[in-house]
Design an enzyme around this catalytic site. Structure first.
Site, PDB file in Angstrom:
ATOM      1  N   GLN A  96       0.808  -1.216   0.000  1.00 13.66           N
ATOM      2  CA  GLN A  96       0.000   0.000   0.000  1.00 13.66           C
ATOM      3  C   GLN A  96       0.846   1.274   0.000  1.00 13.66           C
ATOM      4  OE1 GLN A  96      -2.418  -0.586   3.489  1.00 13.66           O
ATOM      5  NE2 GLN A  96      -3.662  -2.186   2.533  1.00 13.66           N
ATOM      6  N   HIS A 159      -0.773  -0.262   5.631  1.00 13.17           N
ATOM      7  CA  HIS A 159      -1.195   0.770   6.584  1.00 13.17           C
ATOM      8  C   HIS A 159      -0.132   1.851   6.833  1.00 13.17           C
ATOM      9  CE1 HIS A 159      -4.320  -2.207   8.499  1.00 13.17           C
ATOM     10  NE2 HIS A 159      -4.385  -2.157   7.173  1.00 13.17           N
ATOM     11  N   GLU A 252     -14.413   4.358  10.407  1.00 16.79           N
ATOM     12  CA  GLU A 252     -14.791   5.368  11.389  1.00 16.79           C
ATOM     13  C   GLU A 252     -14.574   6.788  10.872  1.00 16.79           C
ATOM     14  OE1 GLU A 252     -13.565   2.813  15.423  1.00 16.79           O
ATOM     15  OE2 GLU A 252     -12.657   4.772  15.022  1.00 16.79           O
ATOM     16  N   TYR A 262      -8.349   6.549  20.791  1.00 14.54           N
ATOM     17  CA  TYR A 262      -9.510   6.103  20.024  1.00 14.54           C
ATOM     18  C   TYR A 262      -9.653   4.585  19.958  1.00 14.54           C
ATOM     19  CZ  TYR A 262     -10.329  10.939  19.297  1.00 14.54           C
ATOM     20  OH  TYR A 262     -10.611  12.260  19.551  1.00 14.54           O
ATOM     21  N   TYR A 273     -10.270 -10.011  10.589  1.00 12.35           N
ATOM     22  CA  TYR A 273     -10.575 -10.635   9.308  1.00 12.35           C
ATOM     23  C   TYR A 273     -10.836 -12.131   9.440  1.00 12.35           C
ATOM     24  CZ  TYR A 273      -9.199  -6.297   7.007  1.00 12.35           C
ATOM     25  OH  TYR A 273      -9.121  -4.990   6.593  1.00 12.35           O
TER      26      TYR A 273
END
Length: 379
Positions: A96, A159, A252, A262, A273
């Site tokens: 990513q 990520h 979110e 959070y 998953y």
């Protein structure tokens, strides 16, 4: 631009003097979609981009667009695409990661500075997100220097985050994913799964919430996040809003406040998953819950608060790019409350969104043959 409240007088003057983006270069309308603001024409403004990731506008009306493989281009007001600019940093293209976000300094007319966030290789196959800045010239980027590195670097290619947002006082909010490592999101001595707040030279402001806890923690604004690829400042309140990707369910929308936790990975509105349950946020009162959560997910990437005149009824709304939603998700925000208002279907994975100087919305599509799409009221 992603800066909002304290644009310099020179920049405001430059924006006011900017001619409207030429509709003749916007290309043929490819579809018309029905929205709460009436029919919206979607045209293909610029073509020929490989996995575009971030977009931001220069004061003269041109746009900077990043491509994940490591290229930065300028899109002219008629939609013409420049050759790749020189002087960009060495980018790790893995999973990513790649060349991700771009942001124009709030004082660009004076300093011609732009910022880039990207995946950076480290030793022994490790990598992390880096933030750097340089001077935009006719030859490309000059004097590029790294001003912040995510700590520690990790293995794998997931990520990285990442969005760059300027606060009203000119400081930087940088959103960082937890590199799919889960627990480091709770560790304030690591900048994984965090929103960090930086001065424009990369140093931590002295009034950050954990300024006394050491060099790494000093940059942390909020923590317990998963993977944040959407962020913007509400120009009416100055508050930062982010949208982050959940696991299996539980994307979110949050309004990160200084020092707040959070909850990821200890709580989530989604599951792992492999099907394992994760406790819901209300079961742990020490964590701050999301303002909105989505299951099925929208896979949020890119966000802009609309302030233009082309869509008066959307003023003050947040427009969030949806990768899996294949749409723009419009969220009506009033102070600290928010509610999804509608989805604008675009039949493409939307990676980022920005408002142009002409009041139109410009979105970039996440594809090997990616494009900049222009959204304006249908004639």
């Amino acid at each position: 631009m992603r800066s909002t409240l304290t644009l310099s007088a020179a920049l405001l003057a430059a924006l006011a003097a900017t001619p409207a983006l030429a509709q003749s270069g916007a290309g043929q309308v490819v579809k018309t979609v029905q929205t709460s603001a009436g029919p919206v024409a979607v045209s293909r403004f610029a073509d020929g981009l490989e996995r575009p990731w971030g977009i931001d506008f220069l004061p003269d009306g041109r746009a900077l667009v990043t491509e994940k493989p490591g290229r930065l281009r300028i899109v002219a007001r008629d939609g013409t695409l420049s050759a790749p600019l020189g002087g960009t940093p060495k980018v790790l293209v893995q999973g990513q990661g790649g060349l991700m976000d771009v942001a124009v300094d709030p004082q660009f007319p004076q300093n011609r500075t732009i910022y880039l966030a990207y995946a950076e290789a480290g030793d022994n196959g490790l990598s992390g997100t880096a933030l750097g800045r340089g001077t935009l010239t006719d030859r490309g980027i000059e004097n590029f220097q790294v001003i912040f590195r995510q700590s520690p670097k990790m293995d794998g290619g997931h990520h990285y985050g990442t969005r760059i947002v300027f606060s009203g006082d000119g400081q930087i909010f940088l959103t960082l994913g937890e590199r799919n490592k889960l627990n480091p999101a709770q560790d304030r001595n690591a900048t994984l799964g965090k929103v960090v707040r930086l001065n424009r030279d990369g140093s931590p402001p002295k009034d950050n919430p954990f300024a006394g806890e050491g060099k790494v923690a000093a940059s942390v604004w909020s923590y317990g996040h998963r993977n944040i690829e959407a962020a913007a400042i509400d120009p009416r309140t100055g508050s930062l809003w982010i949208a982050e990707m959940g696991p299996a369910g539980g994307d979110e929308l949050n309004r990160p406040e200084a020092g707040k936790n959070y909850g990821w990975p200890l709580v989530s509105w989604g599951n792992h998953y492999d099907g394992r349950d994760i406790p819901d946020p209300p079961t742990r009162k020490e964590f701050t819950d999301a303002v909105i959560h989505w299951t099925p997910v929208i896979s949020p990437s890119g966000m802009a608060f609309y302030q233009g005149s082309l869509f008066p009824s959307w003023q003050g709304s947040a427009l969030i790019g949806g990768l899996s939603a294949r749409a723009l998700v419009r969220v009506a925000i009033d102070g600290t409350t928010a509610k999804e208002a509608e989805r604008i279907p675009l039949d493409a994975r939307i990676r980022d969104v920005a408002q142009g100087p002409d009041g139109a919305l410009y979105v970039i599509t996440d594809a090997s043959d990616g494009a900049v799409l222009r959204l304006a009221p249908a004639k």
